[in-house]
Write a protein that holds these residues in place. Structure first.
Motif, PDB file in Angstrom:
ATOM      1  N   THR A 148       0.808  -1.217   0.000  1.00  0.00           N
ATOM      2  CA  THR A 148       0.000   0.000   0.000  1.00  0.00           C
ATOM      3  C   THR A 148       0.843   1.269   0.000  1.00  0.00           C
ATOM      4  O   THR A 148       0.593   2.166  -0.823  1.00  0.00           O
ATOM      5  CB  THR A 148      -0.996  -0.014   1.169  1.00  0.00           C
ATOM      6  N   GLU A 170      -5.929  -9.982  -0.023  1.00  0.00           N
ATOM      7  CA  GLU A 170      -6.457  -8.945   0.882  1.00  0.00           C
ATOM      8  C   GLU A 170      -6.098  -7.548   0.395  1.00  0.00           C
ATOM      9  O   GLU A 170      -6.930  -6.633   0.423  1.00  0.00           O
ATOM     10  CB  GLU A 170      -5.910  -9.169   2.291  1.00  0.00           C
ATOM     11  N   ARG A 174      -8.653  -4.431  -1.237  1.00  0.00           N
ATOM     12  CA  ARG A 174      -8.713  -3.046  -0.759  1.00  0.00           C
ATOM     13  C   ARG A 174      -8.581  -2.063  -1.919  1.00  0.00           C
ATOM     14  O   ARG A 174      -9.262  -1.038  -1.951  1.00  0.00           O
ATOM     15  CB  ARG A 174      -7.595  -2.783   0.258  1.00  0.00           C
ATOM     16  N   ALA A 177     -11.924  -1.979  -3.904  1.00  0.00           N
ATOM     17  CA  ALA A 177     -13.145  -1.954  -3.097  1.00  0.00           C
ATOM     18  C   ALA A 177     -14.078  -0.825  -3.535  1.00  0.00           C
ATOM     19  O   ALA A 177     -13.638   0.234  -4.007  1.00  0.00           O
ATOM     20  CB  ALA A 177     -12.789  -1.786  -1.624  1.00  0.00           C
ATOM     21  N   LEU A 183     -13.882  -2.299   3.183  1.00  0.00           N
ATOM     22  CA  LEU A 183     -12.544  -2.297   2.602  1.00  0.00           C
ATOM     23  C   LEU A 183     -12.236  -1.019   1.837  1.00  0.00           C
ATOM     24  O   LEU A 183     -11.078  -0.733   1.532  1.00  0.00           O
ATOM     25  CB  LEU A 183     -12.370  -3.502   1.666  1.00  0.00           C
ATOM     26  N   SER A 188      -8.052   3.059  -2.180  1.00  0.00           N
ATOM     27  CA  SER A 188      -9.056   2.721  -3.191  1.00  0.00           C
ATOM     28  C   SER A 188      -9.355   3.947  -4.057  1.00  0.00           C
ATOM     29  O   SER A 188      -9.455   3.854  -5.293  1.00  0.00           O
ATOM     30  CB  SER A 188     -10.353   2.238  -2.541  1.00  0.00           C
TER      31      SER A 188
END
Length: 293
Positions: A148, A170, A174, A177, A183, A188
């Motif tokens: 991220t 996972e 995100r 989403a 999420l 996003s």
């Protein structure tokens, strides 16, 4: 050819290397997934490709064999030395550096400098986001721990034409989403303002050594025709809204925006059917872009 699980274990033993969990060292051992990565990215001879964490060089070798110019950054000193010895001498199109991808998110590649010698003299010193850039792609197996913040850095521009990223499921969920879900968050918004999701590919844990605990996915992202890059100050405000996602936007932003700016944005919210009582995760991406104007 990608190493088999046995071949990977043998090479790691020969190097005396123990995979480091904190660096996300799960080595790809499935040739079909390597080929799928290149297919999704549309790799062709002459492409410029950035790779993060080349590891044992499986994906790197495939990119080079396809005729790409590869810029790669490897943090692990031992693996960097291995690649320097085995790949660099015979591949002049490989630009390999030792370093942290958070310090060098594009592995030392500078899309602006790559075309600066062809710019008119009166634009050579201009603002980097407004200057022409050399097209490039990112194809990488991203460590979960940095995925991220690394993505956030890449989304500050200049942007690649396409990204095909091996991610833990996972993290991928995100990024794509939708508003109204738990999420949905700042990353996003930043990502979906610049890239469109295209068909990707699920990757079972058995495709890696060591085998990770969860499933992974090849996330396939194409740059939008008119991508939006958020200014740093706006990104900080949006992050603040999601750090307190249970609170109403009005109570968060009235303490962070000048009264006139807050009133303008709340008026836009109301025009779109929302209000100062809305929470961050309810607001769609397009409205967050209005926030930056």
């Amino acid at each position: 050819m990608p190493l088999t699980p046995t071949g990977t274990r043998e090479l790691l033993a020969k190097l005396g290397h123990q995979p480091k969990r904190f660096l996300g060292q799960n080595f790809l051992v499935d040739g079909n997934i390597v080929r799928k990565s290149l297919d999704l990215a549309g790799i062709k001879a002459g492409d410029t490709v950035v790779e993060v964490g080349p590891g044992l060089g499986t994906l790197t070798s495939a990119l080079l064999e396809a005729g790409a110019e590869v810029w790669a950054v490897e943090k692990d000193r031992q693996l960097h030395a291995h690649l320097t010895e085995t790949l660099v001498p015979s591949h002049p199109r490989l630009h390999l550096m030792e370093g942290d991808a958070m310090d060098f998110p594009l592995a030392g590649f500078d899309p602006v400098a790559a075309v600066s010698d062809r710019l008119p003299a009166d634009t050579a010193g201009g603002h980097r986001t407004a200057l022409p850039t050399k097209p490039f792609k990112i194809v990488a197996n991203l460590p979960y721990a940095i995925s991220t913040p690394w993505m956030d850095a890449v989304l500050s521009g200049p942007l690649p034409d396409r990204m095909v990223l091996m991610l833990q499921l996972e993290a991928a969920e995100r990024y794509v989403a939708k508003p109204g879900t738990k999420l949905f968050g700042a990353i996003s918004i930043f990502l979906q303002s610049a890239f469109a999701l295209e068909p990707g590919h699920r990757v079972p844990a058995a495709c890696f050594h060591p085998r990770p605990d969860i499933e992974s996915v090849l996330l396939n992202l194409a740059r939008l025709p008119e991508p939006f890059i958020f200014p740093a100050e706006t990104k900080a405000l949006i992050r603040a809204c999601f750090q307190q996602r249970r609170k109403q936007l009005g109570s968060i932003l009235r303490g962070k925006l000048a009264p006139e700016a807050a009133a303008r944005w709340f008026a836009r919210l109301e025009a779109a059917g929302f209000s100062a009582q809305s929470r961050a995760e309810q607001v769609p991406v397009a409205l967050w872009r209005d926030f930056a104007v």
